[in-house]
Design a protein around this motif. Structure first.
Motif, PDB file in Angstrom:
ATOM      1  N   GLY A  57      34.505   4.259  59.920  1.00 24.98           N
ATOM      2  CA  GLY A  57      35.199   3.020  59.542  1.00 24.98           C
ATOM      3  C   GLY A  57      34.315   1.984  58.862  1.00 24.98           C
ATOM      4  O   GLY A  57      34.735   0.854  58.625  1.00 24.98           O
ATOM      5  N   SER A  58      33.056   2.348  58.583  1.00 22.64           N
ATOM      6  CA  SER A  58      32.156   1.369  57.958  1.00 22.64           C
ATOM      7  C   SER A  58      31.545   1.956  56.697  1.00 22.64           C
ATOM      8  O   SER A  58      31.717   3.136  56.400  1.00 22.64           O
ATOM      9  CB  SER A  58      31.024   0.991  58.924  1.00 22.64           C
ATOM     10  OG  SER A  58      30.096   2.056  58.988  1.00 22.64           O
ATOM     11  N   ALA A  59      30.785   1.113  55.989  1.00 22.81           N
ATOM     12  CA  ALA A  59      30.112   1.594  54.780  1.00 22.81           C
ATOM     13  C   ALA A  59      28.821   2.336  55.140  1.00 22.81           C
ATOM     14  O   ALA A  59      28.225   2.997  54.300  1.00 22.81           O
ATOM     15  CB  ALA A  59      29.795   0.411  53.871  1.00 22.81           C
ATOM     16  N   PHE A  60      28.417   2.221  56.411  1.00 18.65           N
ATOM     17  CA  PHE A  60      27.170   2.853  56.857  1.00 18.65           C
ATOM     18  C   PHE A  60      27.355   4.370  56.942  1.00 18.65           C
ATOM     19  O   PHE A  60      28.313   4.843  57.558  1.00 18.65           O
ATOM     20  CB  PHE A  60      26.818   2.284  58.238  1.00 18.65           C
ATOM     21  CG  PHE A  60      25.666   2.988  58.907  1.00 18.65           C
ATOM     22  CD1 PHE A  60      24.368   2.761  58.505  1.00 18.65           C
ATOM     23  CD2 PHE A  60      25.896   3.876  59.956  1.00 18.65           C
ATOM     24  CE1 PHE A  60      23.312   3.412  59.129  1.00 18.65           C
ATOM     25  CE2 PHE A  60      24.841   4.533  60.580  1.00 18.65           C
ATOM     26  CZ  PHE A  60      23.546   4.290  60.165  1.00 18.65           C
ATOM     27  N   ASP A  61      26.448   5.106  56.302  1.00 17.45           N
ATOM     28  CA  ASP A  61      26.608   6.567  56.383  1.00 17.45           C
ATOM     29  C   ASP A  61      25.275   7.270  56.623  1.00 17.45           C
ATOM     30  O   ASP A  61      25.096   8.414  56.247  1.00 17.45           O
ATOM     31  CB  ASP A  61      27.266   7.095  55.109  1.00 17.45           C
ATOM     32  CG  ASP A  61      26.298   7.096  53.933  1.00 17.45           C
ATOM     33  OD1 ASP A  61      25.325   6.308  53.979  1.00 17.45           O
ATOM     34  OD2 ASP A  61      26.497   7.872  52.993  1.00 17.45           O
ATOM     35  N   GLY A  62      24.367   6.561  57.297  1.00 13.37           N
ATOM     36  CA  GLY A  62      23.113   7.221  57.653  1.00 13.37           C
ATOM     37  C   GLY A  62      22.083   7.226  56.540  1.00 13.37           C
ATOM     38  O   GLY A  62      21.065   7.917  56.617  1.00 13.37           O
ATOM     39  N   LYS A  63      22.353   6.439  55.500  1.00 11.28           N
ATOM     40  CA  LYS A  63      21.379   6.377  54.415  1.00 11.28           C
ATOM     41  C   LYS A  63      20.063   5.810  54.952  1.00 11.28           C
ATOM     42  O   LYS A  63      20.045   4.885  55.768  1.00 11.28           O
ATOM     43  CB  LYS A  63      21.906   5.517  53.272  1.00 11.28           C
ATOM     44  CG  LYS A  63      21.332   5.939  51.940  1.00 11.28           C
ATOM     45  CD  LYS A  63      21.995   5.201  50.799  1.00 11.28           C
ATOM     46  CE  LYS A  63      21.047   4.183  50.287  1.00 11.28           C
ATOM     47  NZ  LYS A  63      21.519   2.900  49.974  1.00 11.28           N
ATOM     48  N   HIS A  64      18.990   6.382  54.455  1.00 13.36           N
ATOM     49  CA  HIS A  64      17.655   6.056  54.912  1.00 13.36           C
ATOM     50  C   HIS A  64      17.405   4.541  54.964  1.00 13.36           C
ATOM     51  O   HIS A  64      17.495   3.867  53.946  1.00 13.36           O
ATOM     52  CB  HIS A  64      16.665   6.695  53.951  1.00 13.36           C
ATOM     53  CG  HIS A  64      15.379   6.996  54.595  1.00 13.36           C
ATOM     54  ND1 HIS A  64      14.406   7.750  54.005  1.00 13.36           N
ATOM     55  CD2 HIS A  64      14.905   6.641  55.789  1.00 13.36           C
ATOM     56  CE1 HIS A  64      13.382   7.838  54.810  1.00 13.36           C
ATOM     57  NE2 HIS A  64      13.656   7.173  55.898  1.00 13.36           N
ATOM     58  N   GLY A  65      17.099   4.039  56.142  1.00 12.71           N
ATOM     59  CA  GLY A  65      16.739   2.628  56.261  1.00 12.71           C
ATOM     60  C   GLY A  65      17.918   1.694  56.518  1.00 12.71           C
ATOM     61  O   GLY A  65      17.734   0.557  56.927  1.00 12.71           O
TER      62      GLY A  65
END
Ligand code: BES
Ligand code: MN
Ligand code: ZN
Length: 496
Positions: free
Chosen positions: A49-57
């Motif tokens: 449900g968020s823009a966060f997708d585990g991208k580094h940092g």
């Protein structure tokens, strides 16, 4: 910061914040998957449900995660699962400490220590975690009249490991990381201090302070009269233009048997480099207060040796001086006689680092060192060649070069080798003296290395040009503490 190592149930752990990793694309590592189960899939749902997708940092902070005793959950991206290495872990740790500080969280439990970067055990992971945390938590506010409004770093971090058998190795890693962190912070402090505070005499008094603190460390300081009496014409040639007296700071660390030959570390300690008569242009000249970062890395690395009681002998030598224009300063065309007896035509007074190092490299021969490494913010050309990511490494010794490169790789403090071929040597030809202190503009990092090599013939030697790596410019302006990480990793792996 304070660190502890814990294992056992995560879901029942009381903490202000649990820090957990997420791979790029949202896949969860084991420890994160386990708490996702406890929260009945809430973590996976929040990520979707968020823009966060585990991208580094990147990170995502959740409040009051259901089913956990933790008050908050900080999800940190560690990038691709298949490329997870120690560098990726360090980056995630730095991001998490910054996020904790920004959110004003004083204490946390980190699950990042359960990650398994290929080729590194839990001891290395814990050590890297502590080093990266200390790096991110570092502040330099000694010269501010008021405490800054920036949120302080977290005070305490518990590192969670997967099994109780990992507690002991992880604690060893925490100890090593803590010691290296202290050395790096010392190097950064000395680098960040302005040149009107951090003078050659100031460096000498800091060295004496270290010797009072550690029984294994002795410090001797030579002044102007010793430098002249010994015949250090190159060093004095630079120092004579400054009203701050020069200092040759000599550290002797004894961690090995008396008969054991020492490792020698030599560091350029130009506390301010205005260029001398070959005056530098004004833009960013303030950054030349960092021109003693080679010396600072000697201080930092010796501090780590003392803290860790490294089982070897080490000598550290830092010639310290300013490089300023003055009626008494060395002039282009002047010829100096070095301690080695070789004469040098000074074609550019801004190539002063190699002059003070030449005499230090000759002097260090007295200690019959098993190996000598010098560190110097030596050339702008090295920055042009390698940018800010790698230090320039030069050595005629392939094995030594490989060892240093590998240590830098493991420590996240990388170097890259440049050649010292004979082809470059003729750049230094002089019509009037044995050789000149500069060659042409091209290959300037290498000709500087070639110059130093002429004073380092009697032992195994390597040179690190840290002009691009010792400090950051721009908004993040400040000393990085490099290459203390590389040097410590190298010393820790040095065979008898
Ligand atoms: N301290 C400088 C090198 C330096 C320059 C470090 C810029 C970081 C950023 C050194 O003493 C110096 O001035 N080197 C000269 C050498 C030249 C005159 C051959 C340089 O690099 O311009
Ligand atoms: Mn210079
Ligand atoms: Zn310089």
């Amino acid at each position: 910061m304070q660190y502890s190592v814990v294992s056992g149930s995560i879901s029942t752990r009381k903490t202000a914040c649990l820090v957990a990793a997420v791979y790029q694309g949202g896949e969860l590592p084991d420890a994160t998957r386990a708490i996702d189960k406890t929260t009945r899939g809430a973590i996976a749902k929040h990520i979707r449900g968020s823009a966060f997708d585990g991208k580094h940092g990147d990170h995502l902070l959740l409040f009051d995660p259901a089913g956990l005793k933790a008050e908050r959950l900080l999800l940190v991206g560690v990038g691709e699962k298949k490329t997870l290495d120690l560098a990726a872990l360090r980056k995630a740790v730095r991001a998490s400490v910054k996020a904790l500080a920004d959110a004003g969280i004083g204490e946390a439990t980190s699950l990042l220590t359960t990650l398994k970067p290929a080729g590194f055990n839990v001891e290395a992971v814990a050590r890297a975690t502590v080093e990266a945390s200390e790096h991110a938590a570092y502040r330099f506010e000694r010269m501010k009249s008021k405490q800054s409004s920036r949120a302080p770093a977290p005070r305490k971090i518990a590192l969670h490991v997967a099994t109780s058998t990992q507690l002991a190795p992880a604690r060893r890693g925490v100890n090593t990381g803590g010691a290296v962190g202290l050395g790096v912070a010392l190097a950064r402090d000395l680098g960040n201090l302005p040149a009107n505070v951090c003078t050659p005499s100031y460096l000498a008094s800091e060295a004496r302070k270290m010797a009072r603190k550690y029984a294994s460390l002795k410090v001797k300081v030579l002044g102007e009269t010793d430098i002249k009496r010994l015949g250090m014409g190159d060093f004095w040639g630079v120092a004579r233009g400054s009203s701050q007296p020069p200092r040759l700071i000599l550290f002797e660390y004894s961690g090995g048997r008396k008969s054991e030959q020492p490792v020698a570390l030599v560091g350029k300690g130009v506390t301010f480099d205005a260029g001398g008569i070959s005056l530098k242009p004004p833009a960013r000249m303030d950054e030349m207060k960092f021109d003693m970062c080679g010396a600072a890395s000697v201080f930092g690395t010796l501090k780590v040796a003392c803290e860790m009681k490294l089982p070897m002998n080490i000598v550290g030598i830092t010639p310290a001086t300013e490089n300023l224009p003055d009626g008494n300063a060395v002039k282009p065309g002047d010829i100096l006689t070095s301690l080695s007896g070789q004469t040098v035509e000074v074609l550019n007074t801004d190539a002063e680092g190699r002059l003070i190092l030449s005499d230090a490299l000759t002097y260090v021969g007295r200690y019959k060192p098993r190996v000598v490494v010098d560190m110097a913010t030596l050339t702008g050309a090295c920055v042009v060649a390698l940018g800010h990511h790698a230090s320039g490494l030069m050595s005629p010794d392939d094995k030594l070069a490989e060892d240093l490169l590998a240590a830098g790789e493991r420590a996240g403090d990388r170097a890259w080798r440049l050649p010292l071929w004979d082809d470059y040597q003729s750049e230094l030809d002089s019509n009037f003296a044995d050789f000149a202190n500069v060659g042409g503009r091209e290959g300037g990092a290498i000709t500087a290395g070639c110059f130093l090599w002429r004073f380092a013939k009697d032992y195994k030697w390597a040179h690190l040009d840290i002009a691009g790596t010792a400090w950051d410019s721009g908004a993040k302006k400040g000393a990085t503490g490099r290459p203390v990480g590389l040097l410590c990793e190298w010393l820790l792996n040095l065979k008898k």
